[in-house]
Design an enzyme around this catalytic site. Structure first.
Site, PDB file in Angstrom:
ATOM      1  N   TRP A  50       0.868  -1.181   0.000  1.00 37.27           N
ATOM      2  CA  TRP A  50       0.000   0.000   0.000  1.00 37.27           C
ATOM      3  C   TRP A  50       0.906   1.233   0.000  1.00 37.27           C
ATOM      4  CZ3 TRP A  50      -0.095   3.775   3.942  1.00 37.27           C
ATOM      5  CH2 TRP A  50      -0.917   4.877   3.614  1.00 37.27           C
TER       6      TRP A  50
ATOM      7  N   GLU B 286      -2.982  -3.035  -2.297  1.00 32.47           N
ATOM      8  CA  GLU B 286      -4.121  -2.413  -1.598  1.00 32.47           C
ATOM      9  C   GLU B 286      -4.494  -1.072  -2.215  1.00 32.47           C
ATOM     10  OE1 GLU B 286      -3.459  -1.872   2.584  1.00 32.47           O
ATOM     11  OE2 GLU B 286      -5.379  -0.886   2.896  1.00 32.47           O
TER      12      GLU B 286
ATOM     13  N   LYS C  86      -7.032   2.417  -2.549  1.00 32.47           N
ATOM     14  CA  LYS C  86      -7.577   3.390  -1.597  1.00 32.47           C
ATOM     15  C   LYS C  86      -8.260   4.530  -2.325  1.00 32.47           C
ATOM     16  CE  LYS C  86      -6.242   5.878   2.608  1.00 32.47           C
ATOM     17  NZ  LYS C  86      -5.255   5.992   3.674  1.00 32.47           N
TER      18      LYS C  86
ATOM     19  N   ASP D  47      -9.388  -2.961   1.547  1.00 30.94           N
ATOM     20  CA  ASP D  47      -9.489  -2.422   2.901  1.00 30.94           C
ATOM     21  C   ASP D  47     -10.893  -1.853   3.010  1.00 30.94           C
ATOM     22  OD1 ASP D  47      -9.530  -0.392   5.008  1.00 30.94           O
ATOM     23  OD2 ASP D  47      -7.375  -0.740   5.170  1.00 30.94           O
TER      24      ASP D  47
ATOM     25  N   HIS E  30     -11.711   1.885   2.768  1.00 35.25           N
ATOM     26  CA  HIS E  30     -11.164   2.662   1.646  1.00 35.25           C
ATOM     27  C   HIS E  30     -12.164   2.941   0.532  1.00 35.25           C
ATOM     28  CE1 HIS E  30      -6.629   1.789   2.519  1.00 35.25           C
ATOM     29  NE2 HIS E  30      -7.262   2.354   3.513  1.00 35.25           N
TER      30      HIS E  30
ATOM     31  N   HIS F 104      -8.390  -6.226   4.393  1.00 36.70           N
ATOM     32  CA  HIS F 104      -8.055  -5.443   5.577  1.00 36.70           C
ATOM     33  C   HIS F 104      -9.388  -5.061   6.191  1.00 36.70           C
ATOM     34  CE1 HIS F 104      -3.693  -3.749   5.293  1.00 36.70           C
ATOM     35  NE2 HIS F 104      -3.738  -5.025   5.587  1.00 36.70           N
TER      36      HIS F 104
ATOM     37  N   ASP G 258     -12.964   8.905   8.014  1.00 42.64           N
ATOM     38  CA  ASP G 258     -11.812   8.162   8.512  1.00 42.64           C
ATOM     39  C   ASP G 258     -12.031   6.674   8.256  1.00 42.64           C
ATOM     40  OD1 ASP G 258      -9.372   7.737   9.600  1.00 42.64           O
ATOM     41  OD2 ASP G 258     -10.091   7.637  11.659  1.00 42.64           O
TER      42      ASP G 258
ATOM     43  N   ASP H 118     -10.238   3.892   9.981  1.00 45.33           N
ATOM     44  CA  ASP H 118      -9.547   2.886  10.782  1.00 45.33           C
ATOM     45  C   ASP H 118     -10.065   2.706  12.203  1.00 45.33           C
ATOM     46  OD1 ASP H 118      -7.513   2.278   8.719  1.00 45.33           O
ATOM     47  OD2 ASP H 118      -7.045   4.382   9.012  1.00 45.33           O
TER      48      ASP H 118
ATOM     49  N   ASP I 185      -7.236  -4.255  10.092  1.00 42.89           N
ATOM     50  CA  ASP I 185      -6.489  -2.999   9.927  1.00 42.89           C
ATOM     51  C   ASP I 185      -7.258  -1.836  10.538  1.00 42.89           C
ATOM     52  OD1 ASP I 185      -4.860  -0.943   9.246  1.00 42.89           O
ATOM     53  OD2 ASP I 185      -5.269  -0.981   7.097  1.00 42.89           O
TER      54      ASP I 185
HETATM   55  C1  RNT Z   1      -3.658   2.799   4.854  1.00 38.76           C
HETATM   56  C2  RNT Z   1      -3.756   1.365   4.572  1.00 38.76           C
HETATM   57  C3  RNT Z   1      -2.655   0.537   5.153  1.00 38.76           C
HETATM   58  C4  RNT Z   1      -2.277   0.979   6.545  1.00 38.76           C
HETATM   59  C5  RNT Z   1      -1.123   0.234   7.107  1.00 38.76           C
HETATM   60  C6  RNT Z   1      -0.705   0.731   8.455  1.00 38.76           C
HETATM   61  O1  RNT Z   1      -4.761   3.496   4.473  1.00 38.76           O
HETATM   62  O2  RNT Z   1      -4.986   0.877   5.004  1.00 38.76           O
HETATM   63  O3  RNT Z   1      -2.993  -0.791   5.088  1.00 38.76           O
HETATM   64  O4  RNT Z   1      -3.360   0.929   7.411  1.00 38.76           O
HETATM   65  O5  RNT Z   1      -0.093   0.297   6.210  1.00 38.76           O
HETATM   66 ZN    ZN Z   2      -5.317  -1.211   5.014  1.00 30.46          ZN
END
Ligand code: RNT
Ligand code: ZN
Length: 418
Positions: free
Chosen positions: A185, A226, A228, A259, A262, A286, A294, A296, A326
């Site tokens: 990523w 990955e 985004k 993810d 994302h 993820h 946001d 995470d 993640d």
């Molecule tokens: C970031 C990605 C990635 C991170 C990690 C810490 O948006 O999701 O996977 O969370 O590299």
């Molecule tokens: Zn991620």
């Protein structure tokens, strides 16, 4: 028979009447290994130096006491978390969560020696390790560009990081007997409207090709990419966008990583799995929870998670999906964050594994009214009793009990860290 055994037995019968085999579901659940993300424990800081500055569009907020300051502390914290998560799981590292630094050796020259105690620890615990190159939080991430930077020297630095993390992963995989996932990523992107969106994408593609030039045995190492939508400070253009990585993965035979944080807030990643798995062999997830802009937050049992779990188990392709977590929250106890999130995902998977076939039968006869009624009826089935039984069998405290151990650890260990 004690009371909980009696309750479990009658719940088993209730499911059997709906043609659901509870024992089979439990065995399946137990075979699912999650990739527990080590970076929840150190606020994504890594251990290269004391003065780390997280860059690349990720933000960790909060200063709850007990952030791990070195790999040893992080492993101790993970030991506690892994004890409280039923089943056997892997641990995922970021490429800057080193055990050890050597003078003059930067990320472009890391080797297994920088991660030796991780390997020893995993061997002793008989668990697998994943590792991802860290293309952020470093002064070589210049103008928020790494593999797509116009300066070839900067690209080369990051290409070498990608290459050496893949080699480290292959050693993990070989030594630990299960392939290590290497997730690429890159935060590359632009805060404001770029004048050129094409050249950076071409450069990123070429850099990735160099990272992946050496073939490594997939029994030891697997590459994932990955995608985004955007990151903080990179709102106008993300070089590694969905289209970019979906096609890169398809053309270069890499594994696509979704993810779940994302995407646009109303998109459901659950819906995407069957599309991709119709044409690709494997997927890496993820699992995260987006809240507004946001991405995470600690995962909770919400509709997105239920759909993701359901779509992962419903069609018999569970063995083609690699599950990684993640998220990072520094406002709550970090060990608890791992445990709460991981157990939530396991519960979502269990709910899916206990799904009665009736709604699908109704769909097959185009009775969409009954399908809806049955889908809703399934929501009140007593899966919680089955989950409790699973925890009991695995000798792991129940949902109402595990905080006791975490509080004790907080008092005796985490609060001592300043
Ligand atoms: C970031 C990605 C990635 C991170 C990690 C810490 O948006 O999701 O996977 O969370 O590299
Ligand atoms: Zn991620």
């Amino acid at each position: 028979m004690n009371t909980s055994e009696k309750i479990f037995d009658s719940v088993k019968e209730q499911y059997a009447a709906l043609n659901v085999d509870v024992e089979k579901a439990l065995a399946k659940l137990d075979s699912i290994s999650l990739g527990i993300h080590a970076w929840q424990g150190d606020d994504v800081k890594g251990f290269e130096s004391d003065s780390f500055n997280l860059t690349g569009g990720c933000l960790v907020t909060g200063n709850y006491p007990g952030c791990a300051r070195n790999a040893d502390e992080l492993r101790k914290d993970l030991d506690v978390a892994l004890r409280l998560i039923p089943g056997k799981h892997k641990v995922g590292l970021q490429g800057h969560q080193v055990d050890k630094m050597f003078p003059g050796v930067d990320r472009d020259a890391f080797s297994i020696e920088n991660f030796r105690s991780w390997l020893d620890w995993a061997k002793e615990k008989k668990i697998g390790l994943d590792i991802a190159p860290a293309f952020y939080g470093h002064n070589k991430l210049d103008h928020n560009l790494s593999l797509s930077h116009p300066d070839p020297a900067i690209r080369e630095f990051w290409i070498n990081h990608g290459i050496n993390i893949r080699k480290i992963a292959a050693e993990f995989g070989k030594e630990l007997g299960s392939p290590a996932i290497v997730n690429f990523w890159m935060p590359d992107g632009y805060k404001d409207t770029p004048a050129d969106r094409f050249a950076p994408r071409q450069r990123m593609m070429e850099s990735l090709d160099k990272c992946f030039a050496e073939k490594l045995d997939p029994a030891y190492e697997k590459d994932t990419v990955e995608q985004k939508l955007f990151g903080i400070g990179v709102e106008s253009c993300t070089v590694g966008s969905h289209e970019f990585f979906m096609l890169y993965a398809a053309k270069r035979n890499k594994i696509l990583c979704f993810d779940t944080g994302h995407f646009h807030p109303t998109e459901q990643v659950g819906d995407k799995l069957s599309s991709v798995l119709s044409m690709m062999d494997e997927i890496f997830l993820h699992v995260s929870r987006g809240v507004r802009w946001d991405s995470d937050h600690v995962i909770t049992i919400n509709d997105d998670l239920l759909s993701l779990a359901r779509e992962s188990v419903a069609y018999g392709y569970l063995d083609r999906i690699h599950f990684g977590l993640d998220y990072f929250d520094a406002t709550i106890n970090r060990v608890a964050a791992w445990v709460i999130g991981a157990r939530n995902f396991q519960k979502a998977l269990l709910i899916a594994l206990l799904e009665p076939a009736a709604a699908r039968d109704a769909e097959n006869s185009f009775d969409y009214t009954s399908r809806l009624a049955l889908q809703e009826a399934a929501k009140t089935l007593p899966w919680g009793v089955v989950w409790e039984e699973y925890c009991r069998r695995k000798n792991v405290p129940s949902d109402f009990a595990y905080m006791k151990e975490i509080k004790e650890y907080e008092k005796t260990v985490l609060n001592e860290r300043m």
